[in-house]
Enzyme design. Structure first.
Site, short mmCIF file in Angstrom:
data_model
loop_
_atom_site.label_atom_id
_atom_site.label_comp_id
_atom_site.label_asym_id
_atom_site.label_seq_id
_atom_site.Cartn_x
_atom_site.Cartn_y
_atom_site.Cartn_z
CG HIS A 1 13.99 58.80 -50.43
ND1 HIS A 1 13.49 60.08 -50.33
CD2 HIS A 1 14.23 58.59 -51.75
CE1 HIS A 1 13.44 60.63 -51.54
NE2 HIS A 1 13.88 59.74 -52.41
CB CYS B 1 16.13 62.32 -52.84
SG CYS B 1 15.76 61.74 -54.51
CD GLU C 1 12.34 60.52 -46.99
OE1 GLU C 1 13.54 60.34 -46.70
OE2 GLU C 1 11.95 60.76 -48.15
#
Lengths: 247, 102
Positions: free
Chosen positions: A207, A87, A209
């Protein structure tokens, strides 16, 4: 202890803790690297996390690009070190010229905070070898400037050289071109992530994560995180010197 | 050392989709305005450089504009002198003028 993987913390980073958590789940020892650090503390890979580094003033990622830690990251990358930008981290890498292209304001002019489906174009890279198949990976995006842009010649060469790492895909699994609802920002050729020429630096807007445990709705991101951690572990035990400090 | 004032005008390059410009175009009907097209939104940065001469000052601005204020992949920039050597005086003048209006 697992392999040491650095996570850069800029003023305004806000996904650094989540990224460190996901790296821990993959067996790594995450190491926070402050933006003013001139050395990388002997890590075997570096992640530039999401957020709004330096407030994203002027253009997302550009002020971060000139921070001391990025000088060290650029030297590390030039030396073959593994670097992943997520990002805002992708925006920083693009501004630094470590990956091709630019991330422009979303075509919708809206902040895109939603789930997307992406497909890995390649499963043989340092960032995707542990992704289990070409099935779409579900994870969130959260950005206002994620519209991937490069000129046609660059886009053609990225395709030719297999450097488009991830594409946004529609429910049928086909690339979601600009205008398709499955393309959250109007990215050209549905590009969600790219690779540098040497294959050791990658950036993506979604993302992984935030899709690291099923309780979050998806753990599809862990294929990417595990790929990075395993690649870092190999780099750490290989012949390449791991210690890359300020030059 | 002399103070030199400059403005850097940064605009999206031709061919780059500018959705903010499109949004302005889309709203023109609400204002009853016709005949306006090609709206492109950029940014303007004004700054003052302390340097020995104007060429040196401009070179500094060129570097700043090329490396940080614009991204050459997507944006063009143009530099224009503003205020020049008397910028400090003119600033004070503006403040006084503003106070006078109030």
């Amino acid at each position: 202890m697992g392999v040491r993987v650095g996570v850069v913390v800029f003023p305004g980073s806000n996904c650094d803790r989540d990224t460190m958590h996901a790296l821990s789940l993959a067996g790594a020892e995450p190491v926070a690297l402050w933006h003013e650090a001139a050395a990388l503390d002997g890590v075997a890979a570096v992640v530039l996390p999401g957020g709004f580094a330096y407030g994203d003033y002027v253009r997302a990622g550009v002020i971060a690009r000139f921070s001391p830690v990025m000088r060290a990251v650029a030297a590390f990358a030039a030396d073959g070190g593994l670097v992943l930008g997520i990002c805002n981290g992708f925006q920083v890498l693009a501004e630094a010229g470590l990956v091709p292209g630019a991330l422009l304001r979303n075509a919708s002019l809206r902040f895109a905070g939603q789930g997307v489906a992406i497909a890995a174009e390649r499963l043989d890279t340092a960032f995707t070898h542990a992704v289990d198949s070409r099935r779409p990976l579900h994870m969130p995006v959260a950005h206002g400037e994620g519209r991937y842009y490069a000129d046609d010649a660059t886009l053609d060469s990225l395709e030719r050289e297999g450097r488009i790492l991830f594409r946004y895909v529609d429910p049928a699994g086909d690339p979601a071109e600009p205008g398709d609802r499955a393309n959250p920002n109007g990215s050209l050729r549905a590009i969600a992530g790219v690779l540098n020429a040497a294959g050791n630096v990658a950036g993506l807007m979604p993302h992984p994560e935030r899709a690291s445990e099923t309780i979050l709705g998806s753990d599809d991101g862990m294929g990417i995180v595990r790929s990075l951690v395993e690649s870092a572990a190999r780099a750490a035990t290989g012949s390449r010197p791991v210690e890359v400090g300020a030059r | 050392m002399t103070s030199y004032g400059f403005a850097v005008n940064v605009t999206p390059k031709p061919g780059i989709l500018d959705p903010a410009g499109r949004a302005v175009e889309g709203s023109l009907g609400h204002l009853g305005i016709e005949g306006v097209r090609d709206v492109r939104i950029g940014r303007r940065v004004e700054l003052t450089v302390e340097a020995d001469d104007e060429a040196t000052a401009r070179a500094t601005v060129e570097r700043l504009a090329g490396e940080m204020l614009s991204n050459p992949l997507i944006e063009a920039f143009a530099i224009e002198p503003i205020g020049a050597t008397s910028s400090a005086v003119s600033h004070e003048h503006q403040v006084n003028a503003a106070a006078g209006e109030a």
